[in-house]
Design an enzyme around this catalytic site. Structure first.
Site, PDB file in Angstrom:
ATOM      1  N   LEU A  57      -7.754  13.407 -15.291  1.00 38.10           N
ATOM      2  CA  LEU A  57      -7.836  14.581 -16.498  1.00 38.10           C
ATOM      3  C   LEU A  57      -6.464  14.798 -16.670  1.00 38.10           C
ATOM      4  O   LEU A  57      -6.037  14.914 -17.906  1.00 38.10           O
ATOM      5  CB  LEU A  57      -8.748  15.839 -15.608  1.00 38.10           C
ATOM      6  CG  LEU A  57     -10.077  15.579 -15.666  1.00 38.10           C
ATOM      7  CD1 LEU A  57     -10.663  16.991 -14.982  1.00 38.10           C
ATOM      8  CD2 LEU A  57     -10.691  15.203 -16.834  1.00 38.10           C
ATOM      9  N   ALA A  58      -5.634  14.984 -15.746  1.00 39.05           N
ATOM     10  CA  ALA A  58      -4.233  15.666 -15.960  1.00 39.05           C
ATOM     11  C   ALA A  58      -3.692  14.554 -16.882  1.00 39.05           C
ATOM     12  O   ALA A  58      -2.793  14.725 -17.713  1.00 39.05           O
ATOM     13  CB  ALA A  58      -3.228  16.070 -14.678  1.00 39.05           C
ATOM     14  N   HIS A 101     -15.049  19.720   2.666  1.00 38.02           N
ATOM     15  CA  HIS A 101     -16.474  20.178   1.829  1.00 38.02           C
ATOM     16  C   HIS A 101     -17.368  20.117   2.942  1.00 38.02           C
ATOM     17  O   HIS A 101     -17.753  19.042   3.530  1.00 38.02           O
ATOM     18  CB  HIS A 101     -16.474  19.246   0.687  1.00 38.02           C
ATOM     19  CG  HIS A 101     -17.682  19.803  -0.226  1.00 38.02           C
ATOM     20  ND1 HIS A 101     -18.920  19.839  -0.109  1.00 38.02           N
ATOM     21  CD2 HIS A 101     -17.265  20.222  -1.667  1.00 38.02           C
ATOM     22  CE1 HIS A 101     -19.432  20.462  -1.010  1.00 38.02           C
ATOM     23  NE2 HIS A 101     -18.672  20.416  -2.058  1.00 38.02           N
ATOM     24  N   SER A 145     -23.989  17.908  -3.812  1.00 38.87           N
ATOM     25  CA  SER A 145     -23.701  19.085  -4.565  1.00 38.87           C
ATOM     26  C   SER A 145     -23.908  20.303  -3.394  1.00 38.87           C
ATOM     27  O   SER A 145     -24.985  20.619  -2.834  1.00 38.87           O
ATOM     28  CB  SER A 145     -24.487  19.402  -5.657  1.00 38.87           C
ATOM     29  OG  SER A 145     -24.300  20.755  -6.203  1.00 38.87           O
ATOM     30  N   ARG A 172     -16.953  27.391   1.941  1.00 38.36           N
ATOM     31  CA  ARG A 172     -16.897  26.212   2.513  1.00 38.36           C
ATOM     32  C   ARG A 172     -16.229  25.873   3.748  1.00 38.36           C
ATOM     33  O   ARG A 172     -16.512  25.392   4.698  1.00 38.36           O
ATOM     34  CB  ARG A 172     -15.859  25.293   1.501  1.00 38.36           C
ATOM     35  CG  ARG A 172     -16.737  25.201   0.148  1.00 38.36           C
ATOM     36  CD  ARG A 172     -15.918  24.421  -0.760  1.00 38.36           C
ATOM     37  NE  ARG A 172     -16.435  24.066  -1.931  1.00 38.36           N
ATOM     38  CZ  ARG A 172     -15.862  23.329  -3.178  1.00 38.36           C
ATOM     39  NH1 ARG A 172     -14.741  22.911  -3.253  1.00 38.36           N
ATOM     40  NH2 ARG A 172     -16.845  23.111  -4.320  1.00 38.36           N
TER      41      ARG A 172
END
Ligand SMILES: Cc1cc2nc3c(=O)[nH]c(=O)nc-3n(C[C@H](O)[C@H](O)[C@H](O)COP(=O)(O)OP(=O)(O)OC[C@H]3O[C@@H](n4cnc5c(N)ncnc54)[C@H](O)[C@@H]3O)c2cc1C
Ligand code: HEM
Ligand code: HEM
Ligand code: SF4
Ligand code: F3S
Ligand code: FES
Lengths: 227, 637, 250
Positions: B43-44, B266, B284, B330
Site C-alpha cells: 500500500l505504501a 494477534h 478474523s 488483543r
C-alpha cells in the site's frame, strides 16, 4: 465497414464474426430442415418446394436470382467462419506450444466444446458430399435433374448413404449445441436471469435439427416416404 | 545521530496544513529530472510510486514478488478506518486521533497521529474514485462496521478482502504509470543494500532474483516501504517473504531504528499443527463477538471438549474481565491464552491452543445465523484443520502479526539518513506501542498517497543539483560487499538448512521476546542469539549458485539479517523497563495482571544507532509530549 | 502417508526440463501441499541437491503467487482452493502425483514450477484502472453505487492473478482474468468514462502477449480458486462489441 473489419484485429472480434456467420448458418440449417419436412407431404409438394426455392423473390428477382444471393451469403458465411476458425485454432496451438504430461481439462469442459474443430471439419466434408449427392448429382447413382423427390428417395434407399447421413448428424448436433451456447456468450448475452435456460435452449435446438434430419433417411428406409 | 522530528509549530489540528504551505516546491518542469527510488509495492510503496509519477517525478519501484500486486498488504482482511462519520454516531477526526493515541498507549507522536486522522477522509475518497468495491448499503452509500473494540463504526471494508482491494487500487494506479513510462517497475528484485554518498541516501544495490545479477540504482531520494518484520519469529501471520533486510541494511548504514520491541501479537490465529508448520493463519477478530474462549480447569485434560462439563471449563476472559469478556483487547487476550497454555491447560494435539466455542451462540441464534456471519471463516478453518467448527470448538492461539517498531522518521517521513524516507509498516511512525485494528492500511495509504509525495518534494527542492550516477565508486564498493556476502553464504556448505536456523531463531524470540518478556529471559536471548548467529555463519548449507534463481540464497540473506536484528529487538525490550501496549514486561504488571506504564521514565521513542555486529547498540531518545490527549492508564476491567 | 512425486525440474528459461521422481515420506494429513514440498526440499538440501523452486508468499490463498498443476488440475483437485490452501488430507497413502508448471507460451518457465506471469501485469497496464489523480477525488458518498453493482464489482475483483485460468484453458487464453477486470471496473459508475477504450486496449494487449482465444470451454471457471465466472467473459465480449459499433473508441 471499417469497424467491421477492425473486428478482425482481435481474438474477441474474430469470435464475433464467427458467431455472426454461425447464426446465418444455424438459420440455414434450421430452415433447411423445416423445408425438407415437405417431403412428408408427398412428391409434388416437395418438388414444388424445391422449385419454389428457385423462384422465390419473383417478380423482384429473376428466376434463381434470390437463391443465388442466398447462396453467396451462405458461401461467404462459411468462408469467413472457416477462416476465423482456422486462424483461431492455429493461435491456440501456438499459445500452448508445450502440452501437459497430465491434463484433466478434458474432463471438465464438455465433449461438445472440445470437438468444435473436428465437428466443423466433418460438417464441411459432409456438405461437399451432400452437394455432389443431392444438388449436382455427380455422387448420385440415379440422379434426375429437376426431380428432387426422386433423388431424395432413391438416394436414401441406399443403406450406406443413409447411415453416413445419420452418423454425420451427430457431430452436427454437438456443433450446434455448443455453437449456439457459445454464440450467446460471444455476443455477451449473459443476462443472469436467463443463464439457466441457455444450455437447455441450445440442447433443444440441436436436438430438433438432429432428429428432424435423421428422420428423413429413416423414413425412406422404413418405407414411409417413397412412391 | 541527531533526532530532529521537525514537528511544525502551532496547534495540533493546524500543523499539517501549515506545513504543506511552508514546504518548498519543485519546479514542475524539473520534476522529471528528479529520480526517486521506491523499494516496496505494498500500500505504501505502490501509492507513493503512483502519486509521485503523477506529479512528474521519475520513479523506479522494486519488489521481490513477481508482481507488485502480491505485496503483503494484499492479505489484510478486516478493514480501514476513516473518520467520515457516515453513521452519524459521533465520530470525528478528533475522536480518531484520540483513540489512536490512547490505543498506542501513549507512545506515538501526537502531530503524526492527528495528520493521519485528517488524511483518513481523503483516503476513502481516493479509493472509491479508483473503483475499490467497498461494501455498500442498499441505498448505495458506503457501509461501515465497528472493528477492534472501537465505539464508533468507522471501518470501511470490502468483504474480508479489504487489503486486497485497496492494494489493487494502488497497483492499478501504479501500472497505469508504468504504461506511461514514468515508473519503471522492477519485479523479482531484492534490495540488498543502501548506498550513501556524502552522508545522503543516493541509491540502492539489488539482486535480480531471476538470474542473480547484482545491480546499482541511483536517485535523488530513496523510499523504503518494505513492510514489517514479524517473521523474526519464523511463525507469524505475515507472508513468507516478509523480511527486515531493507530496513536493517539501512540501519547498518546509519538510519536510527525506533522501538524495535513494539510488536503486536494477534489473539485469534489457527494454532500450529506440527513441526513442519510454515506460517500461521489469522482468523478474523470478529469471531470473538460470538465465540466464547475457554480452557479446561484441570491441567492435562485431554477429554474431547464436548465431554468436559460446564463446571470444569474456565472461561478465563469472562472471569477476569467481566465487562469486556471475550472482547478484551488483543494484547490482553493473547497474554491470557499463553498463560493458560503455560499452566498446562492448553488444548489440541500439541497442547498449544485454547477453545473458541460457538456452541452457546449456535444454541441461542441458530446455526444459520452463525453460518451467515462467519460461514467463510468457518470453511477456511475446516479446510485448514480438518475439523468442523459447528460441531467442535475452534482452537486458536496468538501469533505475531504486526510490528509497530521500524526506522525512525521525522514528520516528513525522513529517517536519520538524509534522503532516506520510510513509509508504511517499515517506519515507526503512528501507532506507538500498540496498533488499533484497521489502522495500518490507513497509515500505509496516508504515507503513500498524501504525505511522502509532498515531503519528498520539499527535500528535493532543497537539494543542490549534482550528477551522481551509478558510476560513482560508492556503488561499486557496496556491490562488492553484496557479492561477497552471497559468495560467503554459498561457500559455507555446512550441515543445517536456512529454514532450520530460522525456525530456531523464531522459537527463541517467541520464548524470550514474545508476548511476555522478562529481564532474565531477555538476557538469555542476548546470550543465545550471537551463538546462533555464529553457528549460522559456520554451519549453514545454501545449495545452488549465485547466478540463477536461488530461493535458498534469498532466504539465507534474510535470515542472516534477522539474526542481527533479533539482538537489537532484545536490547530494546530489555531497556524498556516498563509494560506498554504490545510490550509486556512481567516485572511491570498491576495487581490485576495488566500492563503498567512508566511515563516518568519511558514517555519517549527509543532510537537505536548501529555500532557494529555484536556490539551494544547506542540509544537515543525522542521525548514524547502529550498536549492534546491526557495521559491516562487504560483499564478494561 | 507416503507419496510418489513426479516433479518437473528445469534449471532456467529455455533449458531442457524433465520429470524427476521423489518419495515424500511421513506426510501428515495436516500439512498443506506446500509444507509437504518444504519437507521434501529440506531433505533434498540435506542430500546435497537443489530444492524444488516454486512461487509462494502469503500461503493464505490471497496473494496469487502459488500455483502449479497437480495430476493435470491447476491448484489440485479441490474447488475454489489455491495450492497453498490445499491440505494433504485430500490425498491417500501411496498416491502418485504429477506436478507440472503452468504451460502457456505467454508464461515461459523460469525455473522448475515457477513461470513468468508478467503478461498479466501488462494486460492491466493497458487499461485495467480508473484514472484519478491523487487528491482530486470527489467526496466518496457523492455517487451512490447500487448494492448489486457494488457486489458484482467485488465478485469480479476477487481475482488474484494466479494464472490458473490460463493453465486450465485448452487454448491458454487469459480471457477469464481479463474479463474479471473489465467487469469489476465496468460495473461501477466510476469506471464508465474509460469503459470502452479499456476493453479494446486490454483485449489487444491480451492478444499481443500470445494468449489463445476463448472458445467458451469453461475449464478456466472450474480451475479458478476465486470463483470468477465465465459470465464475465460474456460481459467483456459485449463491451468489445459495443466499443466497436457504438462507441468512438472503436
Ligand atoms: C493477515 C493480516 C491481516 C491484516 N489485516 C489488517 C486490517 O484488517 N487492517 C489494517 O489496517 N491492517 C491490517 N494488517 C496490517 C497491514 O496489512 C500491513 O501493516 C500493511 O499492509 C503493510 O503495508 P506496507 O505497504 O507497509 O508493506 P507490505 O504490503 O508488506 O509491502 C512490502 C513491500 O516491500 C517489498 N519488499 C520488502 N523487502 C524488500 C526488499 N528487500 N527488496 C525489495 N522489495 C522488498 C515487498 O515486495 C512488498 O512489495 C494485516 C496484516 C496481516 C499480516
Ligand atoms: C463448414 C464447416 C464448419 C467448420 C469448419 C466450423 C468450425 C467451427 C469451429 C472450429 C468453431 C469453434 C470456434 C471457436 O470458438 O473457436 C465453430 C463455432 C461455431 N460454429 Fe461452426 N463450423 C462449421 C460449420 C458450421 C455450421 C454449418 C454452423 C451452423 C449450423 C456453425 C455454427 C457455429 C456456431 C454458432 C459457432 C459458435 C461461434 C461462437 O463461439 O461464438 N458452424 N465452428
Ligand atoms: C438428412 C438431412 C438432409 C436432407 C434430407 C437434405 C436434403 C437436401 C436436398 C434434397 C437438397 C437439394 C435441394 C435442391 O437442389 O433442390 C439439399 C441441398 C442442400 N443442403 Fe441439404 N439436406 C440435409 C442436411 C443438410 C445439412 C445438415 C446441411 C448443412 C450443414 C445441408 C446443406 C445443404 C446445402 C448447402 C444445399 C444446397 C442448397 C442450394 O441449392 O444452394 N443439408 N439438401
Ligand atoms: S480469474 Fe481465477 S484463475 Fe484466473 S487469474 Fe484470476 S483468480 Fe486465477
Ligand atoms: S477455458 Fe478457455 S476457452 Fe474460454 S471459457 Fe475459459 S478461457
Ligand atoms: S501463496 Fe499466496 S495465494 Fe498461495
Amino acid at each position: 465497414m471499417r469497424r467491421v473489419f477492425s473486428l478482425w484485429d482481435s481474438t474477441v472480434g474474430k469470435k464475433i464474426m464467427m458467431a455472426t456467420t454461425g447464426v446465418i448458418l444455424i438459420g440455414f440449417v434450421v430452415g433447411h430442415m423445416i423445408g425438407n419436412l415437405k417431403v412428408y407431404q408427398g412428391a409434388d409438394a416437395f418438388n414444388h418446394y424445391a422449385e419454389g426455392l428457385r423462384t422465390v423473390g419473383e417478380p423482384f428477382f429473376g428466376s434463381g436470382q434470390l437463391l443465388w444471393i442466398i447462396r453467396i451469403v451462405l458461401l461467404a458465411a462459411v468462408g469467413i467462419h472457416i477462416l476465423a476458425a482456422v486462424q483461431l485454432v492455429m493461435r491456440s496451438r501456438k499459445a500452448r506450444a508445450i502440452g501437459y504430461r497430465k491434463y484433466e481439462g478434458d474432463m471438465v469442459f464438455s465433449y461438445a466444446s472440445r470437438t468444435m474443430t473436428w465437428g466443423g471439419l466433418i460438417i464441411l466434408g459432409f456438405v461437399v458430399y451432400h452437394l455432389m449427392h443431392l444438388t449436382f448429382g455427380n455422387a448420385h447413382p440415379d440422379f434426375v435433374h429437376g426431380n428432387a423427390y426422386h433423388n431424395f428417395v432413391t438416394g436414401f434407399q441406399s443403406w450406406p448413404v443413409s447411415i453416413a447421413y445419420i452418423l454425420t448428424m451427430i457431430p452436427l448436433g454437438f456443433h450446434l449445441y455448443h455453437g449456439f451456447w457459445s454464440m450467446l456468450q460471444t455476443f455477451g448475452a449473459t443476462n443472469p436471469k436467463m443463464n439457466h435456460v441457455r444450455r437447455p435452449i441450445a440442447a433443444a435446438l440441436a436436438g430438433v435439427v438432429v432428429l428432424g434430419n435423421i428422420s428423413f433417411p429413416v423414413a425412406v428406409l422404413a418405407g414411409l416416404v417413397g412412391y | 545521530m541527531e533526532l530532529n522530528s521537525r514537528i511544525p509549530a502551532g496547534p495540533v489540528d493546524e500543523k499539517w496544513s501549515r506545513h504543506r504551505f511552508e514546504m518548498k516546491l519543485v519546479n514542475p518542469a524539473n520534476k522529471r529530472k528528479h529520480k526517486v527510488i521506491v523499494v516496496g509495492s505494498g500500500l505504501a510503496g505502490a501509492a507513493a510510486s503512483a502519486t509521485m509519477a503523477e506529479l512528474g517525478y521519475d520513479v523506479d519501484c522494486f519488489c521481490f514478488q513477481d508482481s507488485p500486486r502480491r505485496a503483503h498488504s494484499i492479505a489484510a482482511q478486516g478493514g480501514i478506518n476513516a473518520a467520515k462519520n457516515y453513521q452519524a454516531d459521533g465520530d470525528s477526526v478528533q475522536r480518531l486521533f484520540y483513540d489512536t493515541v490512547k490505543g498506542g498507549d501513549f507512545r506515538a507522536r501526537e502531530a503524526n497521529v492527528h495528520r493521519l486522522a485528517e488524511i483518513s477522509l481523503n483516503i476513502i475518497d481516493q479509493c472509491v474514485a479508483q473503483g475499490v468495491p467497498f461494501a455498500r448499503e442498499y441505498g448505495g452509500n458506503l457501509a461501515n462496521r465497528s472493528f477492534g473494540g472501537a465505539q464508533v463504526s468507522r471501518t470501511f471494508y470490502a468483504r474480508g478482502q479489504t487489503g486486497q482491494q485497496l492494494l489493487l487500487g494502488a497497483y492499478q494506479a501504479l501500472e497505469k504509470e508504468v504504461r506511461s513510462g514514468k515508473v519503471r517497475m522492477h519485479t523479482r528484485h531484492e534490495m540488498l543494500d543502501l548506498v550513501l554518498i556524502d552522508g545522503r541516501a543516493r541509491g540502492i544495490v539489488t539482486r535480480d532474483l531471476m538470474n542473480g545479477a547484482i545491480e546499482s540504482w541511483a536517485a535523488d531520494a530513496v523510499v523504503l516501504a518494505t513492510g514489517g518484520y514479524s517473521n523474526v519469529f519464523f511463525l507469524s501471520t505475515n507472508a513468507k517473504g516478509c523480511n527486515v533486510t531493507a530496513i536493517w541494511r539501512a540501519h547498518r548504514r546509519g538510519a536510527g531504528f525506533a522501538n524495535p520491541c513494539f510488536t503486536q501479537i494477534h489473539p485469534t490465529c489457527i494454532p500450529p499443527s506440527g513441526d513442519y508448520q510454515s506460517k500461521l493463519t489469522l482468523m478474523s477478530e470478529s469471531l470473538r463477538n460470538d465465540g466464547r474462549i475457554w480452557v479446561p480447569v484441570k491441567q492435562g485434560d485431554t477429554r474431547p471438549p464436548k465431554d468436559i462439563p460446564e463446571a470444569e471449563r474456565d472461561y478465563y476472559l469472562e472471569r477476569h474481565y467481566p465487562s469486556f469478556g471475550n472482547l478484551a483487547p488483543r494484547d490482553i487476550a493473547s497474554r491470557r491464552a499463553k498463560e493458560a497454555v503455560d499452566e498446562g491447560r492448553g488444548v489440541g494435539p500439541s497442547g498449544v491452543g485454547v477453545y473458541l466455542d460457538f456452541r452457546d451462540s449456535i444454541g441461542r441464534l441458530g446455526r444459520d445465523v452463525i453460518a451467515e456471519r462467519y460461514g467463510n471463516l468457518f470453511d477456511m478453518y475446516a479446510n485448514i484443520t480438518g475439523e468442523n467448527p459447528y460441531e467442535v470448538p475452534m482452537r486458536i492461539y496468538p501469533a505475531p502479526h504486526y510490528t509497530m517498531g521500524g526506522l525512525w522518521v521525522d514528520y516528513n517521513l525522513m529517517s536519520t539518513v538524509p534522503g532516506l524516507h520510510v513509509a508504511g509498516e517499515a517506519n515507526f511512525s503512528d501507532h506507538g506501542a500498540n496498533r488499533l485494528g484497521a489502522s495500518a492500511l490507513m497509515q500505509g495509504l496516508a504515507d503513500g498517497y498524501f504525505i511522502l509525495p509532498l515531503t519528498i518534494g520539499d527535500y528535493i527542492a532543497r537539494m543542490k543539483p549534482d550528477d551522481v550516477d551509478t558510476s560513482h565508486p560508492a556503488f561499486a564498493d557496496v556491490e562488492r560487499e553484496v557479492r561477497e556476502q552471497a559468495e560467503r553464504l554459498l561457500s559455507i556448505n555446512g550441515s543445517r538448512t536456512v529454514n532450520d536456523f530460522h525456525r530456531e531463531l523464531g522459537a527463541l524470540m517467541w520464548e524470550y521476546c514474545g508476548m511476555a518478556r522478562s529481564e532474565e529471559g531477555l538476557r538469555t536471548a542476548l546470550r543465545k542469539i550471537p551463538e546462533l548467529r555464529e553457528q549460522f555463519w559456520r554451519d549453514v548449507r545454501v545449495p545452488g549458485g549465485a547466478a540463477t534463481l536461488n530461493q535458498s540464497l534469498e532466504h539465507a540473506g534474510r535470515v542472516a539479517d534477522f539474526l542481527e536484528f533479533a539482538e537489537l529487538m532484545c536490547y530494546d525490550a530489555l531497556d524498556r523497563d516498563e509494560s506498554c501496549g504490545g510490550h509486556f514486561r512481567v516485572e511491570h504488571e498491576t495487581a490485576e495482571g495488566e500492563a503498567r506504564r512508566d511515563d516518568e521514565r519511558f514517555a519517549h521513542a527509543s532510537v537505536w544507532e548501529f555500532t557494529g555486529v555484536g556490539n551494544t547498540p547506542k540509544k537515543h531518545r525522542e521525548e514524547l509530549t502529550f498536549e492534546s490527549v491526557q495521559l491516562a492508564q487504560r483499564s478494561y476491567k | 502417508m507416503k507419496l510418489k512425486l513426479h516433479v518437473w525440474r528445469q534449471n532456467g528459461p529455455g533449458n531442457e526440463g524433465r520429470f524427476e521422481d521423489y518419495v515424500a515420506e511421513n506426510v501428515s494429513e495436516h500439512m498443506s501441499f506446500l509444507e509437504m514440498l518444504d519437507v521434501v526440499n529440506e531433505q533434498l538440501i540435506a542430500r546435497g541437491d537443489e530444492p524444488i523452486a516454486f512461487d509462494h508468499d502469503c500461503r493464505e490463498g490471497i496473494c496469487g503467487s502459488c500455483g502449479f498443476m497437480i495430476n493435470g488440475e491447476p491448484h489440485g483437485p479441490l474447488p475454489s482452493t489455491t495450492v497453498c490452501q490445499l491440505h494433504m488430507r485430500n490425498y491417500r497413502d501411496g498416491d502418485e502425483l504429477w506436478i507440472e508448471p503452468w504451460r502457456a507460451t505467454a508464461f515461459p518457465v523460469i525455473r522448475d514450477l515457477i513461470v513468468d506471469r508478467s503478461p498479466l501485469d501488462r494486460i492491466v497496464q493497458a487499461g485495467g484502472y480508473i484514472s484519478v489523480r491523487t487528491g482530486s477525488a470527489p467526496e466518496a458518498n457523492n455517487i451512490a453505487v447500487p448494492k448489486a453493482n457494488a457486489d458484482l464489482a467485488m465478485d469480479a475483483a476477487e481475482c488474484i492473478a494466479c494464472g490458473a485460468c490460463v493453465a486450465a484453458c485448452p487454448n491458454a487464453s487469459a480471457m477469464l482474468f481479463t474479463g474479471a477486470k473489465v467487469t469489476h471496473l465496468g460495473a461501477l459508475p466510476q469506471g464508465q468514462p474509460e469503459r470502452y477504450t479499456r476493453v479494446v486496449e486490454m483485449v489487444t494487449m491480451h492478444d499481443d502477449e500470445g494468449f489463445g482465444h476463448c472458445t467458451n470451454h469453461g475449464a478456466c471457471q472450474t480451475a479458478c480458486p476465486k470463483n470468477i465466472k465465465v459470465d464475465y467473459i460474456g460481459r467483456l465480449n459485449a463491451d468489445l462489441r459495443k466499443a466497436k459499433f457504438r462507441h468512438p473508441a472503436g
